[in-house]
Each structure stands twice: as C-alpha cells, then as structure tokens.
Design a protein around this motif. Structure first.
Motif, PDB file in Angstrom:
ATOM      1  N   UNK A 113     -11.049  -6.989   9.364  1.00 54.76           N
ATOM      2  CA  UNK A 113     -11.550  -6.567   8.052  1.00 54.76           C
ATOM      3  C   UNK A 113     -10.662  -5.494   7.436  1.00 54.76           C
ATOM      4  N   UNK A 114     -10.109  -4.598   8.288  1.00 56.76           N
ATOM      5  CA  UNK A 114      -9.227  -3.553   7.785  1.00 56.76           C
ATOM      6  C   UNK A 114      -7.908  -4.149   7.288  1.00 56.76           C
ATOM      7  N   UNK A 115      -7.385  -5.118   8.044  1.00 54.60           N
ATOM      8  CA  UNK A 115      -6.138  -5.779   7.641  1.00 54.60           C
ATOM      9  C   UNK A 115      -6.329  -6.490   6.303  1.00 54.60           C
ATOM     10  N   UNK A 116      -7.463  -7.192   6.163  1.00 55.32           N
ATOM     11  CA  UNK A 116      -7.751  -7.906   4.918  1.00 55.32           C
ATOM     12  C   UNK A 116      -7.910  -6.938   3.755  1.00 55.32           C
ATOM     13  N   UNK A 121      -5.685  -4.647  -1.291  1.00 56.06           N
ATOM     14  CA  UNK A 121      -5.246  -3.480  -2.065  1.00 56.06           C
ATOM     15  C   UNK A 121      -3.790  -3.622  -2.484  1.00 56.06           C
ATOM     16  N   UNK A 122      -2.944  -4.117  -1.567  1.00 55.58           N
ATOM     17  CA  UNK A 122      -1.530  -4.327  -1.889  1.00 55.58           C
ATOM     18  C   UNK A 122      -1.374  -5.390  -2.973  1.00 55.58           C
ATOM     19  N   UNK A 123      -2.151  -6.455  -2.854  1.00 53.37           N
ATOM     20  CA  UNK A 123      -2.078  -7.531  -3.843  1.00 53.37           C
ATOM     21  C   UNK A 123      -2.533  -7.043  -5.214  1.00 53.37           C
TER      22      UNK A 123
END
Length: 306
Positions: A113-116, A121-123
C-alpha cells in the motif's frame, strides 16, 4: 715533551629522531575508522529496527546485561558496579530479531500500500507538470493563440483532461462530418508532442450537442458521428508524432455527457476530450466492459485570448 696521539671521537647525530613514531598515526586512524564503523552500524540498526527493537537496544545501553530486567542501573560485575557483567553473552555476530509470526523483521519490504501510494503521488506530480508545460506552451504559441479559449485543461479522477471545444463561429469539424478543420489538425499536432512526454496511456472521446443528427439512411446519428470524430482525432495525433500504442480507448458519447448541462444545445458541448490517464484509470479502461468518462469540471480552466 712526549708525542701523544690525541684520539678524537666524532659522534654523528642521526636525523629523523621521530622516525620511531612513523606507524603510530596508522594505529590511531584505524581505531578511529573502527569507531566510526561501529557508530554507523548502531545508527543503522536503530533506523532499521522496529519500535520494540529500538526500545530493546535502548534498554541494553541502560543495562548492558543479557539478563532481562527493568533496572536502569548497570548490574554489578567482577569489577564492581558498572563493571563487566557476569552474565553469559552470546557471540552470534548479529542482532537477534524476534521470529514470531506477528513480529516485523528489520529487513521487511515496504508495504504494498505504501509503494502504491508513492507511485500515485509521483504520477500526480508528473501530470501536474505536464499541465503546467501545456499551459505555458499555449500561452507562448502564436499558432495556437486564436484558439486559446477553446482549449480547456483540468485534472480529474482519471488523469489530465485536455478538451478542445467548439465555438459558435469556429467549429472543429465540418458540419455533420468527421473531417477536421485545418486549425483543429494544427492543435492536435501540437498536443501530440506533449502527450508523448509521459508514459501514460490516453483516452479519446467525442461529444456532440443535443441537436439530433440523422442522415437520410437514418442509420447514422450522433453516436456514430461522435465516435467518428474521436477516431479522427486519434489518427491526427498519431500523424503529429504520438506513439500509437499510447491509445487505450476511443469512444463516442454523443450528447450523453454535456459540458453545459443547463444548455445541452450549446456549441461548447461539441468537443473532443483527450485524457492522459493514470495507471489505475488505464487498467480500468482496458478491463471494464463499459467505459465511462468523468463529468465536466465544476470550474473549468479556460484560456482567454491574449
């Protein structure tokens, strides 16, 4: 007077009186490097461990004994209070971490969930930057200056939406046709380069106003017309340099999603919508049986001439 030979002893002083200290600095430097390695190792362990493990490390420095206890005083050893503990110490060479089913390991991977969350946020930042670049390009382009008020940019739940809308006296297409006007072709060619800046896929949808359009054969109406116009926009973007594989969806929505809900017959409802989709929206578009498009923004970003 007797001839006596005088013996003269010449003592030569050796240079480099400190030569015997030549290797001492190396020992001191090695001790310093070792101490720094130990310091950074402790800092790494503190940062990598869980809250419970950090508490255990803190307790160890308060009470450096392998015997479990709550005392904040160092236990007495052979050398008196604060001296070496008489408890047995395991020399395993590594910090022993809890291995129970509920315990977290120091080297555990970040939660999915943290990676997603970080990826989203980057996207979002990438799409916001693309929107900024587009706004600046539109403001500076002499070729696009007459059409600034027909370009609407906003961020929706699906991604960055770029809408090219009709004006009463400046339509994008020939009447009742999928043939693009020359200036619409120019706009789409300009947009193609910007769309290629990001790896995201796009969705293209065509829209008409509420005025019924039925040809003589009665088999061709606003649904067919909007789909043809969306597909014409796709072909023109590719001609302008956009990678063909970026297109994930092309749909005709007729008058089902009016921009101006209060006036369904308004010219602004006739438009082409290009959405630079988020990864999540692209996955949904490629897997869903029926694709939908978010409604028009509450307060659209309109470019005014000049």
């Amino acid at each position: 007077m007797s001839d006596l030979k005088q013996i003269i002893v010449v003592r030569k002083r050796r240079k480099g009186g400190h030569a015997h200290h030549g290797g001492v600095w190396k020992v001191a430097y090695a001790d310093f490097v070792t101490a720094m390695m130990a310091f950074f190792l402790v800092m790494w362990l503190v940062g990598a461990g869980t809250k419970q493990q950090r508490a255990a490390i803190s307790e160890y420095f308060k009470n450096p004994s392998m015997t479990q206890g709550q005392s904040t005083m160092a236990p007495s050893g052979k050398m008196g209070p604060g001296g070496a503990s008489t408890s047995m110490i395991k020399l395993g060479g590594a910090l022993e971490l809890p291995k129970g089913p509920g315990d977290q390991q120091a080297f555990a991977k970040p939660a999915e969930s943290e990676v997603e969350k970080l990826a989203k946020a980057q996207e979002k930042r990438r799409l916001e930057q693309l929107m900024k670049d587009l706004n600046e390009a539109i403001a500076k382009s002499q070729a696009m200056a007459p059409y600034k008020d027909q370009l609407l940019l906003d961020i929706t739940s699906e991604g960055l939406r770029i809408q090219i809308v009709d004006k009463q006296n400046r339509p994008m297409f020939d009447t009742g046709s999928g043939a693009l006007k020359s200036y619409t072709v120019q706009i789409l060619h300009e947009l193609a380069g910007f769309v290629n800046q990001v790896p995201n896929q796009i969705s293209i949808s065509g829209h008409t106003d509420s005025a019924p359009y039925i040809r003589a054969d009665s088999a061709y109406g606003n649904w067919e017309l909007s789909a043809d116009r969306a597909n014409a926009a796709r072909r023109t973007l590719i001609e302008g340099g956009m990678q063909p594989e970026k297109v994930a969806r092309v749909v005709g929505l007729a008058a089902s999603v009016p921009f101006d809900k209060a006036n369904p017959a308004a010219a602004i409802n006739r438009r082409i919508s290009i959405v630079v989709m988020t990864r999540e929206a692209a996955r949904a578009a490629l897997s869903a049986d029926v694709a939908t498009e978010p409604g028009p923004p509450t307060v659209p970003h309109l470019h005014s001439p000049g």
